[in-house]
Scaffold this active site. Sequence first.
Site, PDB file in Angstrom:
ATOM      1  N   TYR A  32      16.544  -3.526 -28.507  1.00 15.55           N
ATOM      2  CA  TYR A  32      17.156  -4.112 -30.221  1.00 15.55           C
ATOM      3  C   TYR A  32      17.902  -5.177 -30.298  1.00 15.55           C
ATOM      4  O   TYR A  32      17.236  -6.403 -29.932  1.00 15.55           O
ATOM      5  CB  TYR A  32      18.364  -3.488 -28.668  1.00 15.55           C
ATOM      6  CG  TYR A  32      19.155  -4.032 -27.991  1.00 15.55           C
ATOM      7  CD1 TYR A  32      18.315  -3.771 -26.349  1.00 15.55           C
ATOM      8  CD2 TYR A  32      19.975  -5.075 -28.059  1.00 15.55           C
ATOM      9  CE1 TYR A  32      18.681  -4.164 -25.347  1.00 15.55           C
ATOM     10  CE2 TYR A  32      20.225  -5.683 -26.939  1.00 15.55           C
ATOM     11  CZ  TYR A  32      19.860  -5.483 -25.547  1.00 15.55           C
ATOM     12  OH  TYR A  32      20.390  -5.957 -24.454  1.00 15.55           O
ATOM     13  N   HIS A  83       4.288 -13.374 -12.972  1.00 14.04           N
ATOM     14  CA  HIS A  83       4.753 -12.283 -14.133  1.00 14.04           C
ATOM     15  C   HIS A  83       5.509 -13.317 -14.771  1.00 14.04           C
ATOM     16  O   HIS A  83       5.161 -12.720 -16.223  1.00 14.04           O
ATOM     17  CB  HIS A  83       6.098 -11.762 -13.687  1.00 14.04           C
ATOM     18  CG  HIS A  83       5.820 -11.325 -11.663  1.00 14.04           C
ATOM     19  ND1 HIS A  83       4.138 -11.266 -11.517  1.00 14.04           N
ATOM     20  CD2 HIS A  83       6.319 -10.598 -10.730  1.00 14.04           C
ATOM     21  CE1 HIS A  83       4.204  -9.936 -10.273  1.00 14.04           C
ATOM     22  NE2 HIS A  83       5.407 -10.459  -9.684  1.00 14.04           N
ATOM     23  N   ALA A 105       0.537  -1.511   0.218  1.00 13.82           N
ATOM     24  CA  ALA A 105       0.021  -0.049   0.185  1.00 13.82           C
ATOM     25  C   ALA A 105       0.986   1.624   0.136  1.00 13.82           C
ATOM     26  O   ALA A 105       0.836   2.275  -0.583  1.00 13.82           O
ATOM     27  CB  ALA A 105      -1.041  -0.222   1.546  1.00 13.82           C
ATOM     28  N   ASP A 148       6.529 -16.696  -6.558  1.00 16.41           N
ATOM     29  CA  ASP A 148       6.663 -15.370  -6.410  1.00 16.41           C
ATOM     30  C   ASP A 148       6.667 -14.221  -7.353  1.00 16.41           C
ATOM     31  O   ASP A 148       6.415 -13.845  -7.829  1.00 16.41           O
ATOM     32  CB  ASP A 148       7.899 -14.359  -5.650  1.00 16.41           C
ATOM     33  CG  ASP A 148       8.101 -13.543  -5.004  1.00 16.41           C
ATOM     34  OD1 ASP A 148       6.708 -12.971  -4.818  1.00 16.41           O
ATOM     35  OD2 ASP A 148       9.029 -12.487  -4.781  1.00 16.41           O
TER      36      ASP A 148
HETATM   37  N1  LIG Z   1       5.441  -5.727  -1.145  1.00 10.93           N
HETATM   38  C1  LIG Z   1       5.298  -5.604  -2.362  1.00 10.93           C
HETATM   39  O1  LIG Z   1       6.413  -5.489  -2.882  1.00 10.93           O
HETATM   40  C2  LIG Z   1       4.441  -6.864  -3.283  1.00 10.93           C
HETATM   41  C3  LIG Z   1       3.314  -7.279  -2.366  1.00 10.93           C
HETATM   42  N2  LIG Z   1       2.221  -8.143  -3.163  1.00 10.93           N
HETATM   43  C4  LIG Z   1       1.443  -8.925  -2.850  1.00 10.93           C
HETATM   44  O2  LIG Z   1       0.685  -7.980  -1.744  1.00 10.93           O
HETATM   45  C5  LIG Z   1       0.009  -8.051  -0.786  1.00 10.93           C
HETATM   46  C6  LIG Z   1       0.211  -7.197   0.894  1.00 10.93           C
HETATM   47  O3  LIG Z   1       1.383  -7.212   0.356  1.00 10.93           O
HETATM   48  P1  LIG Z   1       2.561  -6.447   1.422  1.00 10.93           P
HETATM   49  O4  LIG Z   1       1.752  -4.920   1.675  1.00 10.93           O
HETATM   50  O5  LIG Z   1       3.944  -6.239   1.055  1.00 10.93           O
HETATM   51  O6  LIG Z   1       2.233  -7.326   2.861  1.00 10.93           O
HETATM   52  P2  LIG Z   1       2.217  -6.811   4.383  1.00 10.93           P
HETATM   53  O7  LIG Z   1       2.694  -7.730   4.753  1.00 10.93           O
HETATM   54  O8  LIG Z   1       3.256  -5.121   4.681  1.00 10.93           O
HETATM   55  O9  LIG Z   1       0.400  -6.934   5.140  1.00 10.93           O
HETATM   56  C7  LIG Z   1      -0.005  -5.757   4.210  1.00 10.93           C
HETATM   57  C8  LIG Z   1      -1.480  -5.092   5.332  1.00 10.93           C
HETATM   58  O10 LIG Z   1      -1.947  -6.891   6.203  1.00 10.93           O
HETATM   59  C9  LIG Z   1      -2.106  -6.876   7.998  1.00 10.93           C
HETATM   60  N3  LIG Z   1      -1.444  -8.188   8.047  1.00 10.93           N
HETATM   61  C10 LIG Z   1       0.126  -8.768   7.989  1.00 10.93           C
HETATM   62  N4  LIG Z   1      -0.152  -9.969   7.666  1.00 10.93           N
HETATM   63  C11 LIG Z   1      -1.467 -10.545   8.301  1.00 10.93           C
HETATM   64  C12 LIG Z   1      -2.150 -11.973   9.222  1.00 10.93           C
HETATM   65  N5  LIG Z   1      -1.068 -12.387   8.750  1.00 10.93           N
HETATM   66  N6  LIG Z   1      -3.568 -11.596   8.924  1.00 10.93           N
HETATM   67  C13 LIG Z   1      -3.870 -10.678   8.602  1.00 10.93           C
HETATM   68  N7  LIG Z   1      -2.834  -9.598   8.594  1.00 10.93           N
HETATM   69  C14 LIG Z   1      -2.112  -9.336   7.910  1.00 10.93           C
HETATM   70  C15 LIG Z   1      -0.719  -5.846   8.274  1.00 10.93           C
HETATM   71  O11 LIG Z   1      -2.262  -4.566   8.454  1.00 10.93           O
HETATM   72  P3  LIG Z   1      -2.916  -4.692  10.138  1.00 10.93           P
HETATM   73  O12 LIG Z   1      -1.653  -5.155  10.465  1.00 10.93           O
HETATM   74  O13 LIG Z   1      -2.288  -3.132  10.413  1.00 10.93           O
HETATM   75  O14 LIG Z   1      -3.975  -5.558   9.682  1.00 10.93           O
HETATM   76  C16 LIG Z   1      -0.199  -5.126   7.066  1.00 10.93           C
HETATM   77  O15 LIG Z   1      -0.072  -4.039   7.062  1.00 10.93           O
HETATM   78  C17 LIG Z   1       0.466  -9.748  -0.538  1.00 10.93           C
HETATM   79  O16 LIG Z   1      -0.826 -10.585  -1.250  1.00 10.93           O
HETATM   80  C18 LIG Z   1       1.902  -9.764  -1.626  1.00 10.93           C
HETATM   81  O17 LIG Z   1       1.516 -10.967  -2.210  1.00 10.93           O
HETATM   82  C19 LIG Z   1       2.495  -8.201  -4.556  1.00 10.93           C
HETATM   83  C20 LIG Z   1       3.341  -7.591  -5.301  1.00 10.93           C
HETATM   84  C21 LIG Z   1       4.990  -6.913  -4.775  1.00 10.93           C
HETATM   85  O1  LIG Z   2       5.761  -8.921  -6.947  1.00 13.21           O
HETATM   86  C1  LIG Z   2       6.683  -8.587  -7.285  1.00 13.21           C
HETATM   87  O2  LIG Z   2       8.139  -8.340  -8.039  1.00 13.21           O
HETATM   88  C2  LIG Z   2       8.282  -7.291  -6.708  1.00 13.21           C
HETATM   89  C3  LIG Z   2       9.478  -6.607  -8.190  1.00 13.21           C
HETATM   90  O3  LIG Z   2       8.728  -5.710  -9.194  1.00 13.21           O
HETATM   91  P1  LIG Z   2       9.573  -4.805 -10.496  1.00 13.21           P
HETATM   92  O4  LIG Z   2       8.315  -4.669 -10.721  1.00 13.21           O
HETATM   93  O5  LIG Z   2       9.710  -4.109  -9.291  1.00 13.21           O
HETATM   94  O6  LIG Z   2      10.392  -5.806 -10.947  1.00 13.21           O
HETATM   95  C4  LIG Z   2       9.741  -8.553  -6.471  1.00 13.21           C
HETATM   96  O7  LIG Z   2      10.572  -7.656  -5.806  1.00 13.21           O
HETATM   97  C5  LIG Z   2       9.245  -9.345  -5.137  1.00 13.21           C
HETATM   98  O8  LIG Z   2       9.527 -10.033  -4.273  1.00 13.21           O
HETATM   99  C6  LIG Z   2       7.769  -9.957  -5.919  1.00 13.21           C
HETATM  100  O9  LIG Z   2       6.917 -10.383  -4.872  1.00 13.21           O
END
Ligand SMILES: NC(=O)C1=CN([C@@H]2O[C@H](COP(=O)(O)OP(=O)(O)OC[C@H]3O[C@@H](n4cnc5c(N)ncnc54)[C@H](OP(=O)(O)O)[C@@H]3O)[C@@H](O)[C@H]2O)C=CC1
Ligand SMILES: O=C1O[C@H](COP(=O)(O)O)[C@@H](O)[C@H](O)[C@H]1O
Length: 620
Positions: A506, A378, A148, A373
């Site tokens: 390229y 992707h 987020a 992942d």
């Molecule tokens: N971070 C990245 O770069 C990327 C992430 N994603 C996907 O996006 C989604 C969110 O990722 P990301 O923001 O990194 O995840 P986070 O681990 O930061 O989790 C997001 C929010 O979810 C809540 N949360 C975390 N763990 C749990 C749990 N076990 N049970 C319930 N709530 C939980 C927390 O909020 P709170 O405790 O305040 O409720 C946390 O702030 C995932 O599915 C991830 O795979 C996809 C691509 C890239």
């Molecule tokens: O979904 C994911 O993508 C990122 C890489 O994204 P990019 O747009 O920077 O190539 C990766 O780092 C992460 O592990 C994965 O969950």
Amino acid sequence: MERNYLGTHSSLGWDPRPGGFTCAVASQPTPRDHRRVRIAIVGKRERKGGVGGGEHRKAQSGEHKRVAAPIRPSPSARPLLVRFHSKKNKIIILQLAMSTVSDTSLRNGSLGNNSFRSESFSEEKDMGLVREAGCLSIIVLGASGDLAKKKTFPALFHLFQQGFLQENDVHIFGYARTKLSDDDLRERIRGYLGKVVSTENVEILSKFLQLIKYVSGSYDSEEGFQLLDMQVSEHETSKNSQPGTSRRLFYLALPPSVYPSVCTMIRRHCMNQSDLGGWTRIVVEKPFGKDLESAEDLSAQLGELFDEKQLYRIDHYLGKELVQNLLVLRFANRFFMPLWNRDNIDNIQIVFREDFGTEGRGGYFDEYGIIRDIIQNHLLQVLCLVAMEKPVSLKPEHIRDEKVKVLQSVLPIKPEEVVLGQYEGYKNDPTVSDSSNTPTFATAVLRIHNERWEGVPFILKAGKALNSRKAEIRVQFKDVPGDIFKSKKQGRNEFVIRLQPSEAMYMKLTVKKPGLQMSTIQSELDLSYGLRYQDVKIPEAYERLILDTIRGDQQHFVRRDELRVAWEIFTPLLHSIDEGQLKPISYKPGSRGPAEADELLAKAGYVQTHGYIWIPPTLA
Ligand SMILES: NC(=O)C1=CN([C@@H]2O[C@H](COP(=O)(O)OP(=O)(O)OC[C@H]3O[C@@H](n4cnc5c(N)ncnc54)[C@H](OP(=O)(O)O)[C@@H]3O)[C@@H](O)[C@H]2O)C=CC1
Ligand SMILES: O=C1O[C@H](COP(=O)(O)O)[C@@H](O)[C@H](O)[C@H]1O
């Protein structure tokens, strides 16, 4: 029902402003390029009104009349053609076809630029791009999290900055368990965005932040979601949004384990009426499940709550500029059509490399690993676009049908055509198990059993903590038969599409070495975007995909059957890793990964060009 359609050329951007809108011409679909344009009507209008800030303009077919921007279409306008002259005198023809157009629909971007919007009225109609009038609420669940902060809110800010989200129309809600005030969340976002926003945009950032509210609650709490619904409804009422017209977009930036409970709560408490064009859409992040069975379970649970049309399974690689370019390249260029097959292509690599480790995401990563992942989603999505047959049209369902077909032709992966790696030090992360068998690197050869690709290896390679950060598609052609120049030593022809960093494509080809001698060298035809499209800011993947969700365009989202086949391909391999039958080889952080991966590459047929060093100018 009121409907309108606006056919746009792919390189036209709209800058909607209250009281009208200015058209901007750019060579890429970005409305950031705010050059004013002159406008000439080239079509025939049969009724008065509609163009030129309320002025009436009459024009015969073929006649050119200049109308100063901004233009404002009126409800009475009939289909007309408008020609835009940019300062650089690029000319773009646009067909406006409308029965009614409101400021809201212009503002909300439903008429805005879209990479595959066609110039034809009927195609717009086919794509179901209809006018929507109610106000928009975007609800980010998991608002306290990493995604987020780094992706979702920045993408929303950029859409706001470009006028696709308007302050008098949209409201953004964050929801998570963490106790935060509205201002706490705003400050978190400012803390992240503040570093990247230029001084002249600080005021816009403040305006954007004022649109954000925060609601705290757990992911299975009736009260939490009732409160959320109340806040969203208050916003809708304050905007005089008629019941049945409001739009609610729920973005699940959450671990998939909570999707079922969150979706149940949304279904129970937060749905709006949709009888007057309103909607509720749910964006879900990957990973969608851990294997075929869990993914099917998840799909079944979400499928009971929402129609496929309401579900947007996001894969942000589908929002990357050069991934979106793949269909255009392949099917709009005569060059490629006859070459793109087993007769000419020896092997194709699709590569993702990162020069950092799991950094702060070790706990998540250890449960999933590099295949879940990156590769299963992707890279496989990229493979689909590289390998699929030409779709009947650009309608989302036609494209996704072809993606499913090519995935169904992928043969089971052979364990001997897989190399796994784990970087040294990975297990030092306290959130990673000491006995972890999770790969942080993998190379796997996929084979497609169809007329076009029989015998051509598709080598998918992804790794963390490697020596560089890049993502690219590398198409290597076969040797020239009967080579009179003996140019084998110069290397094969390759066509490289670099997705990131610095988008480029390229071609590596053999040419005569300049000079008196008749000898050959390898050289390149280079289209580096940074040089060729200097005025264009390439939009972030998340920006595009969120806009697509608001517009209801599912082309760049993963359909349920597509997801199922993707898991069918990788589940046997994943199970043998989970059960410890396949083990990762240790590699040094900052290296190319295990040497065995390069050996596999050579065995699959890839011939490395030795002695050829060329650094694309945009990377230099
Ligand atoms: N971070 C990245 O770069 C990327 C992430 N994603 C996907 O996006 C989604 C969110 O990722 P990301 O923001 O990194 O995840 P986070 O681990 O930061 O989790 C997001 C929010 O979810 C809540 N949360 C975390 N763990 C749990 C749990 N076990 N049970 C319930 N709530 C939980 C927390 O909020 P709170 O405790 O305040 O409720 C946390 O702030 C995932 O599915 C991830 O795979 C996809 C691509 C890239
Ligand atoms: O979904 C994911 O993508 C990122 C890489 O994204 P990019 O747009 O920077 O190539 C990766 O780092 C992460 O592990 C994965 O969950």
